[in-house]
Design a protein around this motif. Structure first.
Motif, PDB file in Angstrom:
ATOM      1  N   TRP A 195      71.378 -10.541 -26.087  1.00  0.00           N
ATOM      2  CA  TRP A 195      72.032 -11.832 -25.908  1.00  0.00           C
ATOM      3  C   TRP A 195      71.059 -13.005 -25.719  1.00  0.00           C
ATOM      4  O   TRP A 195      71.377 -14.109 -26.167  1.00  0.00           O
ATOM      5  CB  TRP A 195      73.034 -11.778 -24.756  1.00  0.00           C
ATOM      6  N   PRO A 196      69.864 -12.823 -25.107  1.00  0.00           N
ATOM      7  CA  PRO A 196      68.984 -13.984 -24.981  1.00  0.00           C
ATOM      8  C   PRO A 196      68.508 -14.550 -26.325  1.00  0.00           C
ATOM      9  O   PRO A 196      68.364 -15.757 -26.487  1.00  0.00           O
ATOM     10  CB  PRO A 196      67.791 -13.462 -24.167  1.00  0.00           C
ATOM     11  N   ARG A 197      68.301 -13.672 -27.286  1.00  0.00           N
ATOM     12  CA  ARG A 197      67.870 -14.140 -28.616  1.00  0.00           C
ATOM     13  C   ARG A 197      68.992 -14.895 -29.325  1.00  0.00           C
ATOM     14  O   ARG A 197      68.754 -15.885 -30.004  1.00  0.00           O
ATOM     15  CB  ARG A 197      67.405 -12.961 -29.472  1.00  0.00           C
ATOM     16  N   VAL A 198      70.223 -14.411 -29.163  1.00  0.00           N
ATOM     17  CA  VAL A 198      71.368 -15.104 -29.757  1.00  0.00           C
ATOM     18  C   VAL A 198      71.520 -16.492 -29.123  1.00  0.00           C
ATOM     19  O   VAL A 198      71.752 -17.481 -29.808  1.00  0.00           O
ATOM     20  CB  VAL A 198      72.652 -14.267 -29.599  1.00  0.00           C
ATOM     21  N   ALA A 199      71.361 -16.545 -27.802  1.00  0.00           N
ATOM     22  CA  ALA A 199      71.434 -17.831 -27.110  1.00  0.00           C
ATOM     23  C   ALA A 199      70.311 -18.749 -27.561  1.00  0.00           C
ATOM     24  O   ALA A 199      70.518 -19.961 -27.726  1.00  0.00           O
ATOM     25  CB  ALA A 199      71.369 -17.616 -25.602  1.00  0.00           C
ATOM     26  N   ALA A 200      69.129 -18.206 -27.766  1.00  0.00           N
ATOM     27  CA  ALA A 200      67.999 -19.022 -28.203  1.00  0.00           C
ATOM     28  C   ALA A 200      68.267 -19.656 -29.567  1.00  0.00           C
ATOM     29  O   ALA A 200      67.936 -20.828 -29.787  1.00  0.00           O
ATOM     30  CB  ALA A 200      66.727 -18.175 -28.264  1.00  0.00           C
ATOM     31  N   ALA A 211      64.489 -11.417 -14.687  1.00  0.00           N
ATOM     32  CA  ALA A 211      65.775 -10.746 -14.453  1.00  0.00           C
ATOM     33  C   ALA A 211      66.952 -11.554 -14.994  1.00  0.00           C
ATOM     34  O   ALA A 211      67.998 -10.998 -15.319  1.00  0.00           O
ATOM     35  CB  ALA A 211      65.961 -10.499 -12.953  1.00  0.00           C
ATOM     36  N   MET A 212      66.742 -12.846 -15.128  1.00  0.00           N
ATOM     37  CA  MET A 212      67.818 -13.702 -15.654  1.00  0.00           C
ATOM     38  C   MET A 212      68.106 -13.399 -17.120  1.00  0.00           C
ATOM     39  O   MET A 212      69.215 -13.573 -17.587  1.00  0.00           O
ATOM     40  CB  MET A 212      67.405 -15.167 -15.495  1.00  0.00           C
ATOM     41  N   CYS A 225      64.619 -18.504 -23.590  1.00  0.00           N
ATOM     42  CA  CYS A 225      65.590 -17.466 -23.939  1.00  0.00           C
ATOM     43  C   CYS A 225      64.998 -16.486 -24.951  1.00  0.00           C
ATOM     44  O   CYS A 225      65.180 -15.276 -24.839  1.00  0.00           O
ATOM     45  CB  CYS A 225      66.864 -18.093 -24.512  1.00  0.00           C
ATOM     46  N   TRP A 226      64.297 -16.999 -25.942  1.00  0.00           N
ATOM     47  CA  TRP A 226      63.732 -16.139 -26.985  1.00  0.00           C
ATOM     48  C   TRP A 226      62.713 -15.166 -26.406  1.00  0.00           C
ATOM     49  O   TRP A 226      62.697 -13.995 -26.742  1.00  0.00           O
ATOM     50  CB  TRP A 226      63.100 -16.995 -28.076  1.00  0.00           C
ATOM     51  N   ARG A 227      61.876 -15.656 -25.519  1.00  0.00           N
ATOM     52  CA  ARG A 227      60.825 -14.818 -24.931  1.00  0.00           C
ATOM     53  C   ARG A 227      61.341 -13.959 -23.788  1.00  0.00           C
ATOM     54  O   ARG A 227      60.621 -13.092 -23.303  1.00  0.00           O
ATOM     55  CB  ARG A 227      59.679 -15.681 -24.451  1.00  0.00           C
ATOM     56  N   GLY A 228      62.545 -14.224 -23.297  1.00  0.00           N
ATOM     57  CA  GLY A 228      63.103 -13.423 -22.216  1.00  0.00           C
ATOM     58  C   GLY A 228      62.570 -13.794 -20.850  1.00  0.00           C
ATOM     59  O   GLY A 228      62.465 -12.958 -19.966  1.00  0.00           O
ATOM     60  N   GLY A 229      62.237 -15.028 -20.666  1.00  0.00           N
ATOM     61  CA  GLY A 229      61.752 -15.491 -19.374  1.00  0.00           C
ATOM     62  C   GLY A 229      60.248 -15.559 -19.323  1.00  0.00           C
ATOM     63  O   GLY A 229      59.572 -14.567 -19.095  1.00  0.00           O
ATOM     64  N   TRP A 230      59.718 -16.704 -19.570  1.00  0.00           N
ATOM     65  CA  TRP A 230      58.282 -16.917 -19.546  1.00  0.00           C
ATOM     66  C   TRP A 230      57.924 -17.660 -18.275  1.00  0.00           C
ATOM     67  O   TRP A 230      57.078 -17.229 -17.508  1.00  0.00           O
ATOM     68  CB  TRP A 230      57.898 -17.701 -20.783  1.00  0.00           C
TER      69      TRP A 230
END
Length: 137
Positions: free
Chosen positions: A68-73, A132-133, A122-127
């Motif tokens: 889902w983070p990549r879709v949101a990105a 955890a978000m 979002c793409w990187r998953g939290g930089w």
């Protein structure tokens, strides 16, 4: 799902639903004018991707599973590019030398930069934000 992650996901789902509603209103109320249809299509792409990011943990795109983070990105990136292009093109039509329009242009560029930064997060998953978000369970 952690507390902050749940808040972000609900925000994506709500924002996506509201954006889809707005796209529908533009499509119904705007007729067949090309600019209105382009605006409605842009909002529909943003709304659908944010709604999917908020409601689904994983999606299968082209035979590959995407979190889902990549879709949101992708949705936020499309929102950033579209709002930047639309905002700056509308801004060009007004008086360039005015202080008010200069401030509006600076705010538009700031929002564009913020959206681009959040899409990258979002793409990187939290930089810079909490990992955890953006966890995919």
């Amino acid at each position: 799902m952690t507390g902050l992650k749940a808040v972000v996901r609900r925000g994506f789902a709500g924002g996506g639903a509201a954006t889809l509603l707005l796209a529908g209103l533009f499509a119904v109320g705007g007729g067949t004018e090309p600019m209105t249809l382009l605006l409605a299509g842009w909002l529909a792409v943003v709304g659908l991707s944010l709604l999917l990011a908020g409601r689904r943990e994983r999606l299968t795109v082209g035979g590959r599973t995407v979190g889902w983070p990549r879709v949101a990105a992708v949705g936020i990136c499309v929102l950033a590019v579209g709002s930047g292009v639309f905002g700056l093109s509308r801004l060009r039509q007004f008086a360039v030398g005015s202080t008010t329009w200069l401030l509006t242009g600076l705010v538009t560029l700031f929002v564009l930069g913020y959206l681009a930064w959040f899409a990258l997060e979002c793409w990187r998953g939290g930089w810079q934000l909490d990992d955890a978000m953006f966890a995919v369970e």
